[in-house]
Design an enzyme around this catalytic site. Structure first.
Site, PDB file in Angstrom:
ATOM      1  N   VAL A 144       0.848  -1.147   0.219  1.00  0.00           N
ATOM      2  CA  VAL A 144       0.007   0.028  -0.025  1.00  0.00           C
ATOM      3  C   VAL A 144       0.735   1.033  -0.118  1.00  0.00           C
ATOM      4  O   VAL A 144       2.022   1.256   0.848  1.00  0.00           O
ATOM      5  CB  VAL A 144      -0.905   0.076   1.504  1.00  0.00           C
ATOM      6  CG1 VAL A 144      -1.728   1.293   1.278  1.00  0.00           C
ATOM      7  CG2 VAL A 144      -1.883  -1.205   1.458  1.00  0.00           C
ATOM      8  N   GLY A 199       3.126   5.899 -20.111  1.00  0.00           N
ATOM      9  CA  GLY A 199       3.353   4.881 -19.372  1.00  0.00           C
ATOM     10  C   GLY A 199       2.769   5.108 -17.836  1.00  0.00           C
ATOM     11  O   GLY A 199       3.390   4.378 -16.968  1.00  0.00           O
ATOM     12  N   GLU A 202      -1.621   1.512 -16.979  1.00  0.00           N
ATOM     13  CA  GLU A 202      -1.182   0.259 -17.590  1.00  0.00           C
ATOM     14  C   GLU A 202      -1.968   0.105 -18.948  1.00  0.00           C
ATOM     15  O   GLU A 202      -3.286   0.656 -19.024  1.00  0.00           O
ATOM     16  CB  GLU A 202      -1.395  -0.886 -16.750  1.00  0.00           C
ATOM     17  CG  GLU A 202      -0.485  -0.650 -15.252  1.00  0.00           C
ATOM     18  CD  GLU A 202      -0.488  -2.057 -14.545  1.00  0.00           C
ATOM     19  OE1 GLU A 202      -0.680  -3.005 -15.101  1.00  0.00           O
ATOM     20  OE2 GLU A 202      -0.123  -1.811 -13.497  1.00  0.00           O
ATOM     21  N   ASP A 213      -8.175  -1.713  -7.161  1.00  0.00           N
ATOM     22  CA  ASP A 213      -6.595  -1.611  -6.709  1.00  0.00           C
ATOM     23  C   ASP A 213      -6.890  -0.807  -5.281  1.00  0.00           C
ATOM     24  O   ASP A 213      -6.097  -1.173  -4.308  1.00  0.00           O
ATOM     25  CB  ASP A 213      -5.690  -0.727  -7.711  1.00  0.00           C
ATOM     26  CG  ASP A 213      -4.239  -0.534  -7.190  1.00  0.00           C
ATOM     27  OD1 ASP A 213      -3.603  -1.558  -7.013  1.00  0.00           O
ATOM     28  OD2 ASP A 213      -4.139   0.372  -6.685  1.00  0.00           O
ATOM     29  N   LYS A 217      -6.314  -2.228  -1.377  1.00  0.00           N
ATOM     30  CA  LYS A 217      -5.312  -1.502  -0.515  1.00  0.00           C
ATOM     31  C   LYS A 217      -6.142  -1.004   0.745  1.00  0.00           C
ATOM     32  O   LYS A 217      -5.601  -1.154   1.810  1.00  0.00           O
ATOM     33  CB  LYS A 217      -4.565  -0.144  -1.206  1.00  0.00           C
ATOM     34  CG  LYS A 217      -3.696  -0.664  -2.027  1.00  0.00           C
ATOM     35  CD  LYS A 217      -3.353   0.658  -3.292  1.00  0.00           C
ATOM     36  CE  LYS A 217      -2.215   0.168  -4.291  1.00  0.00           C
ATOM     37  NZ  LYS A 217      -1.850   1.248  -5.172  1.00  0.00           N
TER      38      LYS A 217
HETATM   39  N1  HSE Z   1      -1.431   0.717 -10.325  1.00  0.00           N
HETATM   40  C1  HSE Z   1      -1.012   1.264  -8.900  1.00  0.00           C
HETATM   41  C2  HSE Z   1      -1.309   2.725  -8.868  1.00  0.00           C
HETATM   42  C3  HSE Z   1       0.628   0.866  -8.604  1.00  0.00           C
HETATM   43  O1  HSE Z   1      -1.637   3.193  -9.902  1.00  0.00           O
HETATM   44  O2  HSE Z   1      -1.222   3.386  -7.976  1.00  0.00           O
HETATM   45  C4  HSE Z   1       0.835   0.931  -7.101  1.00  0.00           C
HETATM   46  O3  HSE Z   1       0.103  -0.108  -6.447  1.00  0.00           O
END
Ligand code: HSE
Ligand code: NAP
Length: 443
Positions: A144, A199, A202, A213, A217
């Protein structure tokens, strides 16, 4: 260094190097190897660490670090079964084979460091139970907030506090997109395409933009802050796809910015936990409102500490390697001091699941945008419907038109979400209401 060696010899500890088996040599794995190989000026214990094996998918890929050919392997099973390996560092990502390899390493009596929030949020119960049974630790600082120290502070420095709320901007990709939409007045899809080109996002941005995501967390943070396991399915999750530049502009006029917040909150130690991820109108003066771009921040509120905010880079090779390597160092210290008794401030021993409150019971403010026919009495009818369910309005504005339709924006006072939804159901049936394009919660 000499002093440390003498001290450990005096304590009777056998002074041997600690061997790492690293699973993965991508962004985080490479950053970690670079940090371990460049130890001058950092903690002296780093010199005691040997990179014994590194597992990758392809041996032909060019690598940014120098490792001897005996170290690199595609046989990851062999790493977690290697009796010489003391600590397995899982930085390969994904659910399988990461989960099975972590479990195998733990069963083989190896400590594990992982940055894999997806695996920990889904399989944490199984992973921590296996670790506790084997008498080893699973360290997750990098899972996290990338390089931000927040896991160990929650486990240790803040652990005497009664935590009320953890509120985080824990996804850099979505914060970058929302920040650019805010500063440039651009559309979500245009900024996402640009972020992918640069970049920052993703190729498959689903986990980030859908809030998954961030849900992983906040489940991890809540588990530590509130002392119980979290069932990931109980985390209410909304992403940012539906956030429009129109809403961002209205929010700004009303004194807010829109952020994807991950929130875990418990009013009293006996009340159920509210845990959710959704785009939120944040008052411009709030400390989280100024966290922009790819940065992350986590605001922890507890008693007696008050508010503490952790801020920093939430991703990236160096930042994440800092968190991974600090976990490795904690374990090296454990191995070096030959501690037979598990340290409860490093381990994760929760057995019970937290009770989660249904979203209908949430009390929050709402922002809603309505497209209506431009006719007399519409605002009155809206007010009546809200009033029927005890929804009190903080502000109501009609500033714009979209074609023939009037645009009305409402911000409520704190209201039970269930009541607000009932009022909305009634409003949807009003003949003057064309649509309700946006519905957002307000912090
Ligand atoms: N894909 C995640 C973000 C990377 O954009 O925060 C870090 O966990
Ligand atoms: P990455 O760049 O895609 O690297 C993954 C590495 O694992 C590669 O070296 C790959 O081998 C190897 N690998 C993957 N699957 C494998 C398999 N089945 N067998 C053998 N090797 C395999 O990933 P990353 O960005 O470093 O992320 C790693 C973990 O850290 C993830 O859990 C991620 O969520 C977490 N994390 C990342 C960041 C970040 O900033 N990137 C921040 C915080 C947390 P090859 O090199 O041969 O392809």
């Amino acid at each position: 260094m000499l002093y440390l060696q003498l001290l450990l010899l005096k304590l009777g500890a056998k002074f041997v190097g600690v061997k790492l088996g690293i699973l993965g040599l991508g962004t985080v794995g490479t950053g970690t190897v670079q940090l371990l190989q460049d130890w001058a000026g950092r903690h002296p214990l780093l010199q005691e660490i040997e990179i014994h094996r590194v597992g990758v998918r392809s041996l032909d890929k060019p690598r940014a670090v120098e490792l001897s050919t005996e170290v690199l392997t595609t046989d990851l099973e062999a790493i977690v079964n290697d009796p010489a390996v003391d600590i397995v560092v899982e930085v390969m990502g994904g659910l399988e084979p990461a989960r099975s390899l972590i479990l195998k390493a733990l069963s083989n009596g190896k400590h594990v460091v992982t940055a894999n929030k997806a695996a920990i949020a889904r399989f944490g119960a199984e992973i921590f139970t296996t670790a506790n049974e084997a008498g080893v630790y699973v360290m997750i600082e990098a899972s996290v907030g990338g390089g931000i120290p927040v896991i160990q502070p929650l486990k240790q420095s803040l652990s005497v506090n009664r935590i009320h709320t953890i509120t985080g901007i824990v996804n850099g990709t979505t914060n970058y997109i929302l920040t650019r939409m805010q500063t440039e007045g651009s559309n979500f899809s245009d900024v996402l395409a640009d972020a992918q080109r640069l970049g920052y996002a993703e190729a498959d941005p689903t986990a980030d933009v859908e809030g998954l995501d961030a849900a992983d967390k906040i489940a991890i943070l809540a588990s530590l802050g509130f002392g119980g396991r979290i069932n990931l399915q109980d985390v209410y999750t909304e992403g940012i796809r539906q956030v429009s530049k129109t809403d961002i502009a209205y929010a700004e006029k009303l004194g807010f910015v829109i952020k994807l917040l991950a929130i875990a909150k418990r009013n009293t130690p006996s009340s159920p936990l509210s845990i959710r991820v959704h785009p939120t109108l944040v008052p411009q003066a709030h400390p989280l409102a100024s966290i922009n771009g790819v940065y992350n921040a986590i605001l922890v509120e507890g008693e007696p500490i008050g508010q503490v905010m952790f801020f920093g880079p939430g991703a990236g090779a160096g930042a994440t390697a800092s968190a991974v390597t600090s976990d490795i160092l904690n374990l090296v210290a454990v191995l070096k001091t030959n501690t037979a008794v598990a340290n409860p401030l490093l381990a994760c021993g929760h057995q019970e699941y937290c009770q989660i409150a249904p979203m209908a019971e949430l009390t929050t403010r709402f922002y809603a945008r309505f497209l209506t026919n431009d006719q007399p009495g519409v605002i009155g009818k809206l007010g009546t419907c809200f009033g029927n369910y005890g929804v009190s309005l903080e502000s109501i504005v009609q500033t714009g038109f979209q074609g023939e339709l009037a645009e009305i924006v409402v911000v409520t006072h704190d209201v039970r979400e269930g009541n607000f939804r009932q009022a909305l159901a009634e409003i949807r049936n009003l003949s003057a209401i064309e649509s309700i394009p946006s519905l957002l919660r307000v912090l």
